[in-house]
Design an enzyme around this catalytic site. Structure first.
Site, PDB file in Angstrom:
ATOM      1  N   CYS A  23       0.818  -1.214   0.000  1.00 16.65           N
ATOM      2  CA  CYS A  23       0.000   0.000   0.000  1.00 16.65           C
ATOM      3  C   CYS A  23       0.855   1.268   0.000  1.00 16.65           C
ATOM      4  CB  CYS A  23      -0.920   0.001   1.221  1.00 16.65           C
ATOM      5  SG  CYS A  23      -2.042  -1.407   1.306  1.00 16.65           S
ATOM      6  N   VAL A  26       0.289   4.390  -2.566  1.00 11.79           N
ATOM      7  CA  VAL A  26      -0.212   5.687  -2.115  1.00 11.79           C
ATOM      8  C   VAL A  26       0.614   6.822  -2.709  1.00 11.79           C
ATOM      9  CG1 VAL A  26      -0.426   7.183  -0.102  1.00 11.79           C
ATOM     10  CG2 VAL A  26      -1.295   4.855  -0.007  1.00 11.79           C
TER      11      VAL A  26
END
Length: 249
Positions: A153, A157
Protein backbone atom coordinates in the site's frame (compact mmCIF):
# COMPACT_ATOMS: atom_id res chain seq x y z
CA UNK A 1 26.23 -22.69 10.89
CA UNK A 2 27.02 -22.87 7.15
CA UNK A 3 25.62 -19.39 6.46
CA UNK A 4 28.21 -16.62 6.27
CA UNK A 5 28.82 -13.34 4.49
CA UNK A 6 31.28 -14.87 2.04
CA UNK A 7 28.93 -17.64 0.92
CA UNK A 8 25.26 -16.71 1.22
CA UNK A 9 23.03 -19.75 0.62
CA UNK A 10 19.40 -19.49 -0.39
CA UNK A 11 16.80 -21.35 1.67
CA UNK A 12 16.65 -24.33 -0.72
CA UNK A 13 20.25 -25.22 0.13
CA UNK A 14 20.59 -23.66 3.58
CA UNK A 15 17.84 -25.66 5.28
CA UNK A 16 19.16 -28.91 3.85
CA UNK A 17 22.47 -28.60 5.66
CA UNK A 18 23.12 -31.19 8.43
CA UNK A 19 22.90 -28.57 11.21
CA UNK A 20 19.44 -27.47 10.15
CA UNK A 21 18.19 -31.00 9.56
CA UNK A 22 19.19 -31.88 13.10
CA UNK A 23 17.52 -28.73 14.43
CA UNK A 24 14.24 -29.51 12.63
CA UNK A 25 14.25 -33.13 13.81
CA UNK A 26 14.77 -31.98 17.39
CA UNK A 27 11.96 -29.46 17.05
CA UNK A 28 9.55 -32.08 15.73
CA UNK A 29 10.51 -34.60 18.42
CA UNK A 30 10.39 -32.31 21.46
CA UNK A 31 7.93 -29.55 20.64
CA UNK A 32 5.51 -30.45 17.86
CA UNK A 33 3.92 -33.62 19.31
CA UNK A 34 4.00 -35.12 15.84
CA UNK A 35 2.07 -38.30 15.12
CA UNK A 36 4.07 -41.45 14.35
CA UNK A 37 4.91 -42.04 10.71
CA UNK A 38 2.72 -45.16 10.52
CA UNK A 39 -0.28 -43.21 11.82
CA UNK A 40 0.27 -40.46 9.24
CA UNK A 41 0.48 -43.08 6.49
CA UNK A 42 -2.68 -44.77 7.77
CA UNK A 43 -4.63 -41.50 7.61
CA UNK A 44 -3.22 -40.69 4.18
CA UNK A 45 -4.44 -44.01 2.84
CA UNK A 46 -7.84 -43.54 4.51
CA UNK A 47 -8.32 -40.25 2.64
CA UNK A 48 -8.24 -42.25 -0.60
CA UNK A 49 -11.12 -44.54 0.41
CA UNK A 50 -14.80 -44.37 -0.52
CA UNK A 51 -15.68 -43.84 3.15
CA UNK A 52 -13.67 -40.62 3.29
CA UNK A 53 -15.11 -39.46 -0.02
CA UNK A 54 -18.66 -39.88 1.26
CA UNK A 55 -17.86 -38.03 4.49
CA UNK A 56 -16.19 -35.24 2.53
CA UNK A 57 -19.08 -34.69 0.11
CA UNK A 58 -21.60 -34.91 2.95
CA UNK A 59 -20.36 -31.60 4.38
CA UNK A 60 -22.90 -28.79 4.27
CA UNK A 61 -20.51 -26.01 5.21
CA UNK A 62 -16.76 -25.77 4.93
CA UNK A 63 -14.26 -23.01 5.58
CA UNK A 64 -10.71 -23.48 4.34
CA UNK A 65 -8.15 -20.82 5.18
CA UNK A 66 -10.76 -18.04 5.41
CA UNK A 67 -8.33 -15.14 5.83
CA UNK A 68 -8.77 -12.50 3.13
CA UNK A 69 -5.44 -10.83 2.54
CA UNK A 70 -4.23 -8.24 0.04
CA UNK A 71 -3.00 -8.76 -3.51
CA UNK A 72 0.76 -8.97 -2.79
CA UNK A 73 0.30 -12.16 -0.74
CA UNK A 74 -1.24 -13.91 -3.73
CA UNK A 75 1.40 -12.36 -5.98
CA UNK A 76 4.18 -13.86 -3.85
CA UNK A 77 2.44 -17.25 -3.83
CA UNK A 78 2.12 -17.28 -7.62
CA UNK A 79 5.69 -16.09 -8.24
CA UNK A 80 7.37 -18.82 -6.19
CA UNK A 81 5.68 -21.40 -8.40
CA UNK A 82 7.87 -20.49 -11.36
CA UNK A 83 11.34 -21.99 -11.66
CA UNK A 84 14.27 -19.67 -10.82
CA UNK A 85 11.86 -16.87 -9.92
CA UNK A 86 12.04 -14.64 -6.83
CA UNK A 87 9.15 -12.42 -5.71
CA UNK A 88 10.18 -8.82 -5.04
CA UNK A 89 7.73 -6.66 -3.08
CA UNK A 90 8.26 -2.91 -3.32
CA UNK A 91 7.14 -1.62 0.05
CA UNK A 92 7.68 -1.87 3.77
CA UNK A 93 9.56 -4.70 5.44
CA UNK A 94 6.72 -5.48 7.84
CA UNK A 95 4.28 -6.36 5.05
CA UNK A 96 6.71 -8.74 3.39
CA UNK A 97 7.52 -10.38 6.72
CA UNK A 98 3.80 -11.21 7.00
CA UNK A 99 3.73 -12.80 3.54
CA UNK A 100 6.75 -14.97 4.31
CA UNK A 101 5.42 -15.97 7.72
CA UNK A 102 1.95 -16.78 6.37
CA UNK A 103 3.19 -19.02 3.54
CA UNK A 104 5.91 -20.64 5.68
CA UNK A 105 3.40 -21.56 8.39
CA UNK A 106 0.88 -22.85 5.86
CA UNK A 107 3.26 -25.04 3.86
CA UNK A 108 5.67 -25.82 6.71
CA UNK A 109 8.51 -24.80 4.39
CA UNK A 110 10.62 -21.62 4.28
CA UNK A 111 9.44 -19.10 1.67
CA UNK A 112 11.77 -16.64 -0.05
CA UNK A 113 10.54 -13.12 -0.75
CA UNK A 114 12.54 -9.90 -1.06
CA UNK A 115 11.47 -6.47 0.17
CA UNK A 116 12.72 -3.06 -0.92
CA UNK A 117 12.35 -2.08 2.77
CA UNK A 118 10.78 1.33 2.24
CA UNK A 119 10.76 3.57 5.32
CA UNK A 120 9.57 7.10 6.15
CA UNK A 121 12.02 8.87 3.84
CA UNK A 122 11.06 6.66 0.88
CA UNK A 123 7.39 7.35 1.61
CA UNK A 124 8.10 11.07 1.16
CA UNK A 125 10.69 11.13 -1.62
CA UNK A 126 9.81 7.91 -3.46
CA UNK A 127 11.32 4.45 -3.39
CA UNK A 128 13.56 4.50 -6.48
CA UNK A 129 16.79 4.12 -4.49
CA UNK A 130 15.23 1.28 -2.50
CA UNK A 131 14.32 -0.46 -5.74
CA UNK A 132 17.81 -0.02 -7.24
CA UNK A 133 19.59 -1.35 -4.14
CA UNK A 134 17.01 -4.05 -3.50
CA UNK A 135 17.19 -5.50 -7.00
CA UNK A 136 21.00 -5.47 -6.86
CA UNK A 137 20.95 -7.43 -3.59
CA UNK A 138 18.31 -9.79 -4.96
CA UNK A 139 20.31 -10.66 -8.05
CA UNK A 140 23.62 -11.04 -6.21
CA UNK A 141 22.10 -13.34 -3.59
CA UNK A 142 19.67 -15.49 -5.59
CA UNK A 143 20.79 -15.17 -9.25
CA UNK A 144 17.16 -15.43 -10.46
CA UNK A 145 16.13 -15.69 -14.09
CA UNK A 146 12.85 -13.90 -13.41
CA UNK A 147 11.87 -11.33 -10.75
CA UNK A 148 8.15 -10.83 -10.12
CA UNK A 149 7.61 -7.32 -8.72
CA UNK A 150 4.54 -6.31 -6.73
CA UNK A 151 3.78 -3.43 -4.37
CA UNK A 152 2.38 -2.79 -0.93
CA UNK A 153 0.00 0.00 0.00
CA UNK A 154 2.82 2.45 0.80
CA UNK A 155 4.24 2.42 -2.72
CA UNK A 156 0.76 2.68 -4.23
CA UNK A 157 -0.21 5.69 -2.11
CA UNK A 158 2.78 7.73 -3.30
CA UNK A 159 2.41 6.50 -6.89
CA UNK A 160 5.79 4.90 -7.59
CA UNK A 161 6.16 3.99 -11.28
CA UNK A 162 7.37 0.40 -11.15
CA UNK A 163 8.07 0.00 -14.86
CA UNK A 164 10.22 3.16 -14.86
CA UNK A 165 11.99 2.02 -11.68
CA UNK A 166 12.80 -1.37 -13.21
CA UNK A 167 14.15 0.30 -16.36
CA UNK A 168 16.31 2.67 -14.30
CA UNK A 169 17.60 -0.22 -12.19
CA UNK A 170 18.70 -2.07 -15.32
CA UNK A 171 20.39 1.07 -16.66
CA UNK A 172 22.31 1.47 -13.40
CA UNK A 173 23.46 -2.15 -13.49
CA UNK A 174 21.48 -3.50 -10.54
CA UNK A 175 20.47 -6.49 -12.66
CA UNK A 176 21.51 -7.65 -16.14
CA UNK A 177 19.53 -6.26 -19.05
CA UNK A 178 18.24 -9.74 -19.94
CA UNK A 179 16.68 -10.34 -16.51
CA UNK A 180 12.98 -11.12 -16.96
CA UNK A 181 10.39 -8.91 -15.28
CA UNK A 182 6.74 -9.79 -15.94
CA UNK A 183 4.19 -7.00 -15.66
CA UNK A 184 4.26 -5.61 -12.07
CA UNK A 185 1.13 -6.19 -9.99
CA UNK A 186 0.11 -3.07 -8.04
CA UNK A 187 -3.27 -2.01 -6.56
CA UNK A 188 -3.09 -3.76 -3.16
CA UNK A 189 -6.20 -1.84 -2.05
CA UNK A 190 -8.33 -3.70 -4.62
CA UNK A 191 -9.39 -7.32 -4.41
CA UNK A 192 -7.68 -9.97 -2.32
CA UNK A 193 -4.80 -12.43 -2.45
CA UNK A 194 -6.78 -14.36 -5.06
CA UNK A 195 -6.80 -11.28 -7.29
CA UNK A 196 -3.06 -10.87 -6.82
CA UNK A 197 -2.43 -14.49 -7.77
CA UNK A 198 -4.49 -14.12 -10.95
CA UNK A 199 -2.75 -10.87 -11.89
CA UNK A 200 0.72 -12.41 -11.61
CA UNK A 201 -0.23 -15.41 -13.74
CA UNK A 202 -1.79 -13.08 -16.31
CA UNK A 203 1.28 -10.81 -16.24
CA UNK A 204 3.68 -13.72 -16.79
CA UNK A 205 1.68 -15.13 -19.70
CA UNK A 206 1.33 -11.71 -21.35
CA UNK A 207 5.02 -10.97 -20.88
CA UNK A 208 6.17 -14.04 -22.82
CA UNK A 209 3.32 -13.99 -25.33
CA UNK A 210 3.85 -10.31 -26.22
CA UNK A 211 7.56 -10.64 -26.87
CA UNK A 212 9.22 -10.23 -23.46
CA UNK A 213 8.62 -6.48 -23.21
CA UNK A 214 9.58 -5.91 -26.84
CA UNK A 215 12.93 -7.71 -26.71
CA UNK A 216 11.84 -10.49 -29.09
CA UNK A 217 9.11 -10.96 -31.69
CA UNK A 218 5.58 -11.49 -30.44
CA UNK A 219 4.15 -14.96 -30.68
CA UNK A 220 1.53 -15.53 -33.34
CA UNK A 221 -1.58 -17.60 -32.81
CA UNK A 222 -1.94 -20.18 -35.59
CA UNK A 223 -5.51 -21.47 -36.18
CA UNK A 224 -6.00 -25.18 -36.71
CA UNK A 225 -8.86 -27.65 -36.87
CA UNK A 226 -8.42 -28.98 -33.36
CA UNK A 227 -11.01 -28.04 -30.74
CA UNK A 228 -10.17 -27.40 -27.11
CA UNK A 229 -11.71 -29.99 -24.86
CA UNK A 230 -12.02 -27.63 -21.92
CA UNK A 231 -10.82 -24.33 -20.54
CA UNK A 232 -8.78 -26.29 -18.00
CA UNK A 233 -6.64 -27.93 -20.65
CA UNK A 234 -5.98 -24.54 -22.27
CA UNK A 235 -4.91 -23.06 -18.95
CA UNK A 236 -2.63 -26.03 -18.30
CA UNK A 237 -0.87 -25.59 -21.64
CA UNK A 238 -0.48 -21.86 -21.03
CA UNK A 239 1.01 -22.41 -17.59
CA UNK A 240 3.44 -25.02 -18.98
CA UNK A 241 4.50 -22.60 -21.71
CA UNK A 242 5.09 -19.81 -19.21
CA UNK A 243 7.15 -22.06 -16.95
CA UNK A 244 9.35 -23.31 -19.80
CA UNK A 245 9.77 -19.76 -21.12
CA UNK A 246 10.82 -18.51 -17.70
CA UNK A 247 13.39 -21.27 -17.45
CA UNK A 248 14.94 -20.29 -20.77
CA UNK A 249 14.74 -16.52 -20.20
Amino acid sequence: MPQNADNVLDHFNLFRQPEYKEMFENKQKNFEAKHPADKIEEIREWTKTKEYQEKNFAREALTVNPAKACQPLGAVFAAVGFESTIPFVHGSQGCVAYYRAHLSRHFKEPTSCVSSSMTEDAAVFGGLNNMIDGLANTYNMYKPKMIAVSTTCMAEVIGDDLNAFIKTSKEKGSVPQNTTFPSPTPRPFVGSHITGYDNVIKGVLEHFWDGKAGTVDKLERTPNNRSTSSAVSMATRSATFARSSASSA
